[in-house]
Design a protein around this motif. Structure first.
Motif, PDB file in Angstrom:
ATOM      1  N   UNK A  68      39.168  43.265  42.451  1.00  0.00           N
ATOM      2  CA  UNK A  68      40.101  44.379  42.274  1.00  0.00           C
ATOM      3  C   UNK A  68      39.568  45.527  43.110  1.00  0.00           C
ATOM      4  N   UNK A  69      40.423  46.110  43.933  1.00  0.00           N
ATOM      5  CA  UNK A  69      39.978  47.150  44.862  1.00  0.00           C
ATOM      6  C   UNK A  69      40.826  48.403  44.752  1.00  0.00           C
ATOM      7  N   UNK A  70      40.213  49.520  45.091  1.00  0.00           N
ATOM      8  CA  UNK A  70      40.884  50.818  45.161  1.00  0.00           C
ATOM      9  C   UNK A  70      40.991  51.306  46.605  1.00  0.00           C
ATOM     10  N   UNK A  71      40.547  50.525  47.583  1.00  0.00           N
ATOM     11  CA  UNK A  71      40.592  50.834  49.016  1.00  0.00           C
ATOM     12  C   UNK A  71      39.763  52.044  49.395  1.00  0.00           C
ATOM     13  N   UNK A  72      38.703  52.332  48.640  1.00  0.00           N
ATOM     14  CA  UNK A  72      37.908  53.537  48.850  1.00  0.00           C
ATOM     15  C   UNK A  72      36.568  53.289  49.540  1.00  0.00           C
ATOM     16  N   UNK A  73      36.308  52.057  49.969  1.00  0.00           N
ATOM     17  CA  UNK A  73      35.057  51.746  50.640  1.00  0.00           C
ATOM     18  C   UNK A  73      33.883  51.538  49.700  1.00  0.00           C
ATOM     19  N   UNK A  74      34.126  51.601  48.393  1.00  0.00           N
ATOM     20  CA  UNK A  74      33.054  51.368  47.422  1.00  0.00           C
ATOM     21  C   UNK A  74      32.989  49.885  47.087  1.00  0.00           C
ATOM     22  N   UNK A  75      31.790  49.417  46.768  1.00  0.00           N
ATOM     23  CA  UNK A  75      31.599  48.012  46.399  1.00  0.00           C
ATOM     24  C   UNK A  75      32.423  47.671  45.168  1.00  0.00           C
ATOM     25  N   UNK A  76      33.226  46.616  45.261  1.00  0.00           N
ATOM     26  CA  UNK A  76      33.995  46.089  44.136  1.00  0.00           C
ATOM     27  C   UNK A  76      33.430  44.705  43.812  1.00  0.00           C
ATOM     28  N   UNK A  77      33.150  44.422  42.550  1.00  0.00           N
ATOM     29  CA  UNK A  77      32.560  43.132  42.200  1.00  0.00           C
ATOM     30  C   UNK A  77      33.527  41.976  42.420  1.00  0.00           C
ATOM     31  N   UNK A  78      32.972  40.832  42.789  1.00  0.00           N
ATOM     32  CA  UNK A  78      33.729  39.603  42.998  1.00  0.00           C
ATOM     33  C   UNK A  78      33.382  38.645  41.863  1.00  0.00           C
ATOM     34  N   UNK A  79      34.415  38.078  41.258  1.00  0.00           N
ATOM     35  CA  UNK A  79      34.236  37.102  40.182  1.00  0.00           C
ATOM     36  C   UNK A  79      34.650  35.733  40.695  1.00  0.00           C
ATOM     37  N   UNK A  80      33.832  34.725  40.423  1.00  0.00           N
ATOM     38  CA  UNK A  80      34.147  33.351  40.789  1.00  0.00           C
ATOM     39  C   UNK A  80      34.246  32.546  39.504  1.00  0.00           C
TER      40      UNK A  80
END
Length: 145
Positions: A68-80
């Motif tokens: 899930x991203x906010x398009x702000x260049x901050x790290x967003x966690x990835x779930x697998x």
């Protein structure tokens, strides 16, 4: 190695984010030599977007990745497959048709990307440069269905 392959495949997602996000619905990655097929489902969530990627791996297995991203260049966690993977994607909008992304695993960069959405909003081109020596740089295309 499977984890790295999934991370690299997920890296192909980042190009699809721009301005107000991508249209919700389904996107399909064009076939290429890696034997991995992917379908992405996009949905609005709060002020961002949730991307769910269903991946069919070359060995016949499948996996589901979510970011899930906010398009702000901050790290967003990835779930697998519902679990934190140790991966993050830092996605930044450049303008209404271009993004840059840094994909990290356990805090270390593993790939960077430049992405462009076509003027008609139906195709995304992603160029990925890998920091992992054994991974080849790639160009991918995603088609809106």
């Amino acid at each position: 190695m499977k984890r790295i392959a999934l991370a690299i495949c997920l890296a192909g997602l980042s190009p699809i984010l721009w301005a107000d996000g991508i249209p919700t619905g389904t996107w399909v990655r064009r076939a290429n030599k890696d034997g991995i097929s992917s379908t992405m489902f996009v949905e609005a969530t709060g002020t961002g977007q949730k991307l769910t990627l269903k991946v069919r791996l070359g060995d016949g297995g499948t996996s589901r990745m979510i970011v899930t991203t906010q398009w702000d260049g901050k790290d967003a966690p990835v779930y697998i497959d519902g679990k934190p993977s140790g991966e993050t994607m830092a996605i930044r909008m450049v303008d209404d048709r271009h993004t840059t992304t840094i994909l990290k695993m356990d805090g270390k960069p593993i790939a960077t990307q430049k992405s462009e959405v076509s003027a008609d909003g139906k195709v995304i081109k992603t160029e990925t440069i890998h920091a992992i020596p054994e991974a080849q740089n790639t160009i991918e295309y995603w088609d809106k269905k």
